[in-house]
Design a protein around this motif. Structure first.
Motif, PDB file in Angstrom:
ATOM      1  N   LEU A   9     -65.613 170.133  48.265  1.00  0.00           N
ATOM      2  CA  LEU A   9     -66.114 170.823  49.504  1.00  0.00           C
ATOM      3  C   LEU A   9     -66.600 169.494  50.597  1.00  0.00           C
ATOM      4  CD1 LEU A   9     -67.154 173.399  51.017  1.00  0.00           C
ATOM      5  CD2 LEU A   9     -69.174 172.902  49.623  1.00  0.00           C
ATOM      6  N   LEU A  10     -67.048 168.661  49.949  1.00  0.00           N
ATOM      7  CA  LEU A  10     -67.644 167.430  50.499  1.00  0.00           C
ATOM      8  C   LEU A  10     -66.755 166.829  51.514  1.00  0.00           C
ATOM      9  CD1 LEU A  10     -70.511 166.020  51.565  1.00  0.00           C
ATOM     10  CD2 LEU A  10     -70.224 164.529  49.556  1.00  0.00           C
ATOM     11  N   ALA A  11     -65.634 166.581  50.595  1.00  0.00           N
ATOM     12  CA  ALA A  11     -64.487 165.714  51.302  1.00  0.00           C
ATOM     13  C   ALA A  11     -63.878 166.580  52.542  1.00  0.00           C
ATOM     14  CB  ALA A  11     -63.354 165.549  50.199  1.00  0.00           C
ATOM     15  N   GLY A  12     -63.820 167.735  52.306  1.00  0.00           N
ATOM     16  CA  GLY A  12     -63.406 168.992  53.482  1.00  0.00           C
ATOM     17  C   GLY A  12     -64.101 168.734  54.372  1.00  0.00           C
ATOM     18  N   VAL A  13     -65.387 168.830  54.372  1.00  0.00           N
ATOM     19  CA  VAL A  13     -66.371 168.728  55.658  1.00  0.00           C
ATOM     20  C   VAL A  13     -66.285 167.372  56.310  1.00  0.00           C
ATOM     21  CG1 VAL A  13     -68.888 168.692  56.226  1.00  0.00           C
ATOM     22  CG2 VAL A  13     -67.904 170.569  54.472  1.00  0.00           C
ATOM     23  N   VAL A  14     -66.192 166.266  55.614  1.00  0.00           N
ATOM     24  CA  VAL A  14     -66.027 165.204  56.074  1.00  0.00           C
ATOM     25  C   VAL A  14     -64.749 164.956  56.964  1.00  0.00           C
ATOM     26  CG1 VAL A  14     -65.845 162.681  55.641  1.00  0.00           C
ATOM     27  CG2 VAL A  14     -67.621 163.966  54.403  1.00  0.00           C
ATOM     28  N   ALA A  15     -63.614 165.423  56.089  1.00  0.00           N
ATOM     29  CA  ALA A  15     -62.407 165.588  56.848  1.00  0.00           C
ATOM     30  C   ALA A  15     -62.342 166.150  58.235  1.00  0.00           C
ATOM     31  CB  ALA A  15     -61.317 165.941  56.087  1.00  0.00           C
ATOM     32  N   LEU A  16     -62.735 167.404  58.275  1.00  0.00           N
ATOM     33  CA  LEU A  16     -62.584 168.196  59.368  1.00  0.00           C
ATOM     34  C   LEU A  16     -63.920 167.735  60.592  1.00  0.00           C
ATOM     35  CD1 LEU A  16     -62.429 171.844  57.700  1.00  0.00           C
ATOM     36  CD2 LEU A  16     -60.776 170.403  58.784  1.00  0.00           C
ATOM     37  N   SER A  17     -64.905 167.023  60.093  1.00  0.00           N
ATOM     38  CA  SER A  17     -65.719 166.630  61.065  1.00  0.00           C
ATOM     39  C   SER A  17     -65.230 165.387  61.834  1.00  0.00           C
ATOM     40  CB  SER A  17     -67.108 166.507  60.531  1.00  0.00           C
ATOM     41  OG  SER A  17     -66.954 165.163  59.719  1.00  0.00           O
ATOM     42  N   SER A  18     -64.362 164.676  61.287  1.00  0.00           N
ATOM     43  CA  SER A  18     -63.984 163.346  61.594  1.00  0.00           C
ATOM     44  C   SER A  18     -62.684 163.786  62.817  1.00  0.00           C
ATOM     45  CB  SER A  18     -63.262 162.507  60.826  1.00  0.00           C
ATOM     46  OG  SER A  18     -62.149 162.997  59.977  1.00  0.00           O
TER      47      SER A  18
END
Length: 75
Positions: A9-18
């Motif tokens: 979930l954290l990796a997905g949030v970081v990927a989408l925010s970048s």
């Protein structure tokens, strides 16, 4: 298992925010070469029409590379 789900979930949030990272990282500047036919040619989307230096060929220009090739590789 909860940690693995949280990491995904954290990796997905970081990927989408970048995705739009560089969207607001711009600066508006005045083009100092605006209207220059040397830089832009007929318009901003036209190919450059910069002046090329023209040199007259001399007989020494052709003889020098030949002499260098003979020195390096022989006859």
């Amino acid at each position: 298992m909860k940690r693995l789900g949280f990491l995904f979930l954290l990796a997905g949030v970081v990927a989408l925010s970048s995705c739009d990272y560089q969207k607001n990282n711009t600066i508006k500047q005045k083009d100092v070469n605006a209207g220059s036919e040397r830089i832009y040619g007929d318009g901003p989307d036209a190919p450059a029409r910069q002046l090329k230096q023209q040199y007259e060929a001399s007989p020494e220009d052709a003889a020098r590379p030949t002499a260098i090739k003979e020195k390096l590789y022989g006859n």
